[in-house]
Motif scaffolding. Structure first.
Motif, PDB file in Angstrom:
ATOM      1  N   LEU A 239       2.031   8.286 -12.854  1.00  0.00           N
ATOM      2  CA  LEU A 239       2.796   7.196 -13.319  1.00  0.00           C
ATOM      3  C   LEU A 239       2.148   5.895 -12.780  1.00  0.00           C
ATOM      4  CD1 LEU A 239       5.639   5.995 -13.633  1.00  0.00           C
ATOM      5  CD2 LEU A 239       5.826   6.345 -11.188  1.00  0.00           C
ATOM      6  N   GLU A 240       2.023   5.008 -13.786  1.00  0.00           N
ATOM      7  CA  GLU A 240       1.665   3.238 -13.451  1.00  0.00           C
ATOM      8  C   GLU A 240       2.768   2.553 -13.553  1.00  0.00           C
ATOM      9  OE1 GLU A 240      -0.965   1.098 -16.201  1.00  0.00           O
ATOM     10  OE2 GLU A 240      -2.210   2.411 -15.182  1.00  0.00           O
ATOM     11  N   LEU A 241       2.904   1.771 -12.502  1.00  0.00           N
ATOM     12  CA  LEU A 241       4.161   0.778 -12.565  1.00  0.00           C
ATOM     13  C   LEU A 241       3.482  -0.730 -13.484  1.00  0.00           C
ATOM     14  CD1 LEU A 241       5.809   0.927  -8.967  1.00  0.00           C
ATOM     15  CD2 LEU A 241       6.548   1.811 -11.209  1.00  0.00           C
ATOM     16  N   ASP A 242       4.399  -1.130 -14.185  1.00  0.00           N
ATOM     17  CA  ASP A 242       4.064  -2.521 -14.801  1.00  0.00           C
ATOM     18  C   ASP A 242       3.979  -3.559 -13.845  1.00  0.00           C
ATOM     19  OD1 ASP A 242       4.687  -0.969 -17.015  1.00  0.00           O
ATOM     20  OD2 ASP A 242       6.380  -2.055 -17.726  1.00  0.00           O
ATOM     21  N   GLY A 243       2.742  -4.250 -14.209  1.00  0.00           N
ATOM     22  CA  GLY A 243       2.370  -5.585 -13.512  1.00  0.00           C
ATOM     23  C   GLY A 243       2.209  -5.512 -11.923  1.00  0.00           C
ATOM     24  N   ALA A 244       3.031  -6.284 -11.364  1.00  0.00           N
ATOM     25  CA  ALA A 244       2.625  -6.267  -9.906  1.00  0.00           C
ATOM     26  C   ALA A 244       4.009  -5.505  -9.196  1.00  0.00           C
ATOM     27  CB  ALA A 244       2.778  -7.795  -9.238  1.00  0.00           C
ATOM     28  N   GLN A 245       4.542  -4.616 -10.063  1.00  0.00           N
ATOM     29  CA  GLN A 245       5.638  -3.968  -9.417  1.00  0.00           C
ATOM     30  C   GLN A 245       5.113  -2.783  -8.540  1.00  0.00           C
ATOM     31  OE1 GLN A 245       8.091  -2.894 -12.817  1.00  0.00           O
ATOM     32  NE2 GLN A 245       9.568  -4.327 -12.188  1.00  0.00           N
ATOM     33  N   SER A 246       5.832  -2.439  -7.389  1.00  0.00           N
ATOM     34  CA  SER A 246       5.369  -1.297  -6.527  1.00  0.00           C
ATOM     35  C   SER A 246       6.613  -0.654  -5.913  1.00  0.00           C
ATOM     36  CB  SER A 246       4.576  -1.924  -5.667  1.00  0.00           C
ATOM     37  OG  SER A 246       5.173  -2.704  -4.352  1.00  0.00           O
ATOM     38  N   PHE A 247       6.489   0.390  -5.105  1.00  0.00           N
ATOM     39  CA  PHE A 247       7.394   0.878  -4.505  1.00  0.00           C
ATOM     40  C   PHE A 247       7.610   0.305  -3.063  1.00  0.00           C
ATOM     41  CE2 PHE A 247       6.199   4.736  -7.229  1.00  0.00           C
ATOM     42  CZ  PHE A 247       7.265   4.691  -7.896  1.00  0.00           C
ATOM     43  N   ASP A 248       6.930  -0.759  -2.515  1.00  0.00           N
ATOM     44  CA  ASP A 248       6.963  -1.182  -1.193  1.00  0.00           C
ATOM     45  C   ASP A 248       8.461  -1.707  -0.939  1.00  0.00           C
ATOM     46  OD1 ASP A 248       4.330  -0.753  -1.089  1.00  0.00           O
ATOM     47  OD2 ASP A 248       3.581  -2.608  -1.242  1.00  0.00           O
ATOM     48  N   ALA A 249       9.143  -2.251  -1.773  1.00  0.00           N
ATOM     49  CA  ALA A 249      10.384  -2.816  -1.237  1.00  0.00           C
ATOM     50  C   ALA A 249      11.470  -1.626  -0.978  1.00  0.00           C
ATOM     51  CB  ALA A 249      11.134  -3.606  -2.333  1.00  0.00           C
ATOM     52  N   LEU A 250      11.221  -0.628  -1.731  1.00  0.00           N
ATOM     53  CA  LEU A 250      12.086   0.643  -1.749  1.00  0.00           C
ATOM     54  C   LEU A 250      11.747   1.205  -0.201  1.00  0.00           C
ATOM     55  CD1 LEU A 250      14.337   2.461  -3.092  1.00  0.00           C
ATOM     56  CD2 LEU A 250      12.192   3.807  -3.788  1.00  0.00           C
ATOM     57  N   ILE A 251      10.325   1.353  -0.003  1.00  0.00           N
ATOM     58  CA  ILE A 251       9.786   2.070   1.306  1.00  0.00           C
ATOM     59  C   ILE A 251      10.551   1.263   2.394  1.00  0.00           C
ATOM     60  CG2 ILE A 251       8.103   2.571   2.611  1.00  0.00           C
ATOM     61  CD1 ILE A 251       6.372   3.112   0.011  1.00  0.00           C
ATOM     62  N   ALA A 252      10.337   0.138   2.354  1.00  0.00           N
ATOM     63  CA  ALA A 252      10.781  -1.013   3.427  1.00  0.00           C
ATOM     64  C   ALA A 252      12.267  -0.763   3.617  1.00  0.00           C
ATOM     65  CB  ALA A 252      10.567  -2.456   3.216  1.00  0.00           C
ATOM     66  N   LEU A 253      12.942  -0.719   2.609  1.00  0.00           N
ATOM     67  CA  LEU A 253      14.383  -0.421   2.633  1.00  0.00           C
ATOM     68  C   LEU A 253      14.877   0.742   3.360  1.00  0.00           C
ATOM     69  CD1 LEU A 253      17.282  -1.492   2.166  1.00  0.00           C
ATOM     70  CD2 LEU A 253      16.848  -0.212  -0.071  1.00  0.00           C
ATOM     71  N   ALA A 254      14.051   1.809   3.133  1.00  0.00           N
ATOM     72  CA  ALA A 254      14.266   3.163   3.706  1.00  0.00           C
ATOM     73  C   ALA A 254      13.848   3.129   5.233  1.00  0.00           C
ATOM     74  CB  ALA A 254      13.706   4.241   2.974  1.00  0.00           C
ATOM     75  N   GLN A 255      12.872   2.365   5.497  1.00  0.00           N
ATOM     76  CA  GLN A 255      12.643   2.285   6.825  1.00  0.00           C
ATOM     77  C   GLN A 255      13.277   1.413   7.714  1.00  0.00           C
ATOM     78  OE1 GLN A 255       7.539   3.024   6.398  1.00  0.00           O
ATOM     79  NE2 GLN A 255       8.341   0.993   6.831  1.00  0.00           N
ATOM     80  N   THR A 256      14.063   0.414   7.294  1.00  0.00           N
ATOM     81  CA  THR A 256      14.945  -0.455   7.953  1.00  0.00           C
ATOM     82  C   THR A 256      16.135   0.357   8.141  1.00  0.00           C
ATOM     83  OG1 THR A 256      13.841  -2.407   6.999  1.00  0.00           O
ATOM     84  CG2 THR A 256      16.223  -2.598   7.913  1.00  0.00           C
ATOM     85  N   ARG A 257      16.743   1.052   7.258  1.00  0.00           N
ATOM     86  CA  ARG A 257      18.078   1.743   7.420  1.00  0.00           C
ATOM     87  C   ARG A 257      18.004   2.733   8.329  1.00  0.00           C
ATOM     88  NH1 ARG A 257      19.677   2.013   1.000  1.00  0.00           N
ATOM     89  NH2 ARG A 257      20.883   0.019   0.878  1.00  0.00           N
TER      90      ARG A 257
ATOM     91  N   LYS B 195       0.909   7.262   1.617  1.00  0.00           N
ATOM     92  CA  LYS B 195      -0.094   7.599   2.191  1.00  0.00           C
ATOM     93  C   LYS B 195      -1.155   6.561   2.303  1.00  0.00           C
ATOM     94  CE  LYS B 195      -1.992  11.713   0.885  1.00  0.00           C
ATOM     95  NZ  LYS B 195      -2.243  12.949   0.137  1.00  0.00           N
ATOM     96  N   ALA B 196      -1.093   5.659   1.224  1.00  0.00           N
ATOM     97  CA  ALA B 196      -2.096   4.674   1.297  1.00  0.00           C
ATOM     98  C   ALA B 196      -1.632   3.524   2.452  1.00  0.00           C
ATOM     99  CB  ALA B 196      -2.134   3.679   0.083  1.00  0.00           C
ATOM    100  N   ARG B 197      -0.406   3.708   2.673  1.00  0.00           N
ATOM    101  CA  ARG B 197       0.092   2.557   3.758  1.00  0.00           C
ATOM    102  C   ARG B 197      -0.039   3.509   5.097  1.00  0.00           C
ATOM    103  NH1 ARG B 197       4.990  -0.906   2.016  1.00  0.00           N
ATOM    104  NH2 ARG B 197       5.526  -0.171   4.178  1.00  0.00           N
ATOM    105  N   GLY B 198      -0.665   4.579   5.352  1.00  0.00           N
ATOM    106  CA  GLY B 198      -1.272   5.318   6.626  1.00  0.00           C
ATOM    107  C   GLY B 198       0.128   6.268   7.176  1.00  0.00           C
ATOM    108  N   ALA B 199       0.840   6.390   6.266  1.00  0.00           N
ATOM    109  CA  ALA B 199       2.140   7.304   6.514  1.00  0.00           C
ATOM    110  C   ALA B 199       1.745   8.752   6.415  1.00  0.00           C
ATOM    111  CB  ALA B 199       3.317   7.103   5.657  1.00  0.00           C
TER     112      ALA B 199
ATOM    113  N   ALA C  64       7.606  10.994  -7.769  1.00  0.00           N
ATOM    114  CA  ALA C  64       7.572  11.738  -6.223  1.00  0.00           C
ATOM    115  C   ALA C  64       5.868  11.430  -5.939  1.00  0.00           C
ATOM    116  CB  ALA C  64       8.141  12.878  -6.388  1.00  0.00           C
ATOM    117  N   LEU C  65       5.166  11.966  -6.866  1.00  0.00           N
ATOM    118  CA  LEU C  65       3.809  12.154  -6.562  1.00  0.00           C
ATOM    119  C   LEU C  65       3.071  10.659  -6.406  1.00  0.00           C
ATOM    120  CD1 LEU C  65       2.259  14.484  -9.156  1.00  0.00           C
ATOM    121  CD2 LEU C  65       2.227  14.923  -6.701  1.00  0.00           C
ATOM    122  N   ALA C  66       3.641   9.685  -7.045  1.00  0.00           N
ATOM    123  CA  ALA C  66       3.294   8.213  -7.060  1.00  0.00           C
ATOM    124  C   ALA C  66       3.784   7.461  -5.621  1.00  0.00           C
ATOM    125  CB  ALA C  66       3.634   7.315  -8.279  1.00  0.00           C
ATOM    126  N   LEU C  67       5.001   7.981  -5.450  1.00  0.00           N
ATOM    127  CA  LEU C  67       5.672   7.470  -4.151  1.00  0.00           C
ATOM    128  C   LEU C  67       4.951   7.996  -2.992  1.00  0.00           C
ATOM    129  CD1 LEU C  67       7.891   5.620  -2.658  1.00  0.00           C
ATOM    130  CD2 LEU C  67       9.428   7.530  -3.129  1.00  0.00           C
TER     131      LEU C  67
END
Length: 345
Positions: A314-332, A71-75, A63-66
């Motif tokens: 928390l450190e995600l592996d490689g190029a993985q990020s939470f961006d797709a999850l955030i975009a999905l939530a925003q779209t819905r 916040k890094a995206r300006g939210a 949750a802290l990483a998310l």
């Protein structure tokens, strides 16, 4: 609820697990029926960080990483949680100058250091308070199985070393309901750390969920402060052994360790005993950030200065990020909030 996980939860063929399995089937069915109930929606995207099992899986670091990514995206994200271990029912906005762990729980204090945090046993009332206070997004720490608040996206977190335990549902095992049925109501799975058990869970999820992998990384400054020290480690979290293993992975000499139940309400006597034993052995007391959050009362003043804290992130592996999850939530959320979508309800 169990203060510590029974040993048989880790053994698929244990007699206790098999005998209790019929009770688990009933518990799982009741939980799934409850989860199917519609929730009340609010006017911002809601992302839930939950886990399919009981016990420490790494939800709060996730949750802290998310929150950090938002916040890094300006939210302007707010955290929302029940406040386990705290006396306040809420809804209330956590104030680090006024509230301690006895009031709002240790997890709330950690989250409030990163973003505005609301504690509320009534998730809907808490979400509405967050929106009224200016939240652009709500990140729920736990509450995946609670249907009261509508979730726009959900992330399940699994500790790779523990996996799903023996695969049974409470009280026969650690699952809150059958895994695949829970996964059907989630959007992504995060497997934290190494371990064959986590790989097996990921294999079940492939094709059903987005699978993310990550690890908990010790804070470099905290680790450097402990370098070369002989330590007495103590922890009252879901899986204390995971913390002790982290210290050993840093090549620290863990001479003594003491495990307490999850969310253990430390007393001054507890800490005095730990300090006395550590001092007798010439050892440095070290604990987790979550445990340290429970050491804020005045009765701990004399000893607290002698306790070192090792934070993890928390450190995600490689190029993985939470961006797709955030975009999905925003779209819905945008879809349901549009005039054609019928509003927030």
């Amino acid at each position: 609820m169990f203060a510590r996980a029974p040993a048989f939860w880790s053994h698929p063929r244990s007699l206790a697990g098999l005998l209790l399995a019929p009770v688990g089937w009933i518990v799982g069915a009741v939980t799934l029926r409850r989860m199917a109930q519609p929730g009340v929606a609010v006017d911002v995207p809601v992302i839930c960080v939950g886990n399919p099992t009981v016990g420490g899986a790494g939800k709060t670091p996730t949750a802290l990483a998310l929150l950090g990514r938002l916040k890094a995206r300006g939210a302007t994200p707010f955290a929302l949680l029940r406040g386990h271990g705290g006396r306040e029912a809420g809804p209330l906005l956590v104030d680090l100058a006024r509230h301690d762990a006895a009031a709002v729980g240790d997890e709330a204090l950690l989250l409030a250091q990163a973003a505005p945090t609301v504690v509320s046993r009534d998730r809907v009332a808490g979400a509405r308070l967050a929106v009224a206070q200016g939240a652009s997004h709500i990140v729920m720490d736990d509450g995946f199985q609670n249907p009261s608040l509508h979730k726009d996206a959900a992330l399940l977190v699994v500790d790779s070393a523990a996996g799903l335990g023996n695969g049974h549902v409470l009280p026969a095992g650690p699952l809150r309901a059958p895994f695949l049925a829970q996964a059907a109501r989630a959007d992504a799975l995060l497997v934290i750390g190494p371990g064959e058990a986590g790989k097996a869970v990921a294999a079940q999820a492939v094709g059903r969920l987005e699978v993310l992998r990550g690890k908990l990384v010790a804070d470099a400054e905290d680790a450097a402060a402990l370098a070369g020290r002989r330590v007495f480690a103590f922890a009252g979290i879901g899986r204390p052994d995971k913390f002790f293993r982290t210290l050993r992975d840093l090549e620290l000499d863990v001479v003594e360790s003491q495990a307490f139940p999850d969310h253990h309400p430390y007393t001054p006597a507890d800490l005095s005993t730990l300090h006395r034993e550590a001092e007798a052995g010439g050892l440095c007391l070290v604990t987790t950030a979550k445990d340290a959050a429970r050491l804020g009362a005045q009765g701990f003043d004399a000893v607290r200065a002698h306790v070192r804290v090792l934070r993890v992130g928390l450190e995600l592996d490689g190029a993985q990020s939470f961006d797709a999850l955030i975009a999905l939530a925003q779209t819905r959320a945008a879809r349901r909030l549009s005039p054609a979508g019928g509003g927030a309800g």
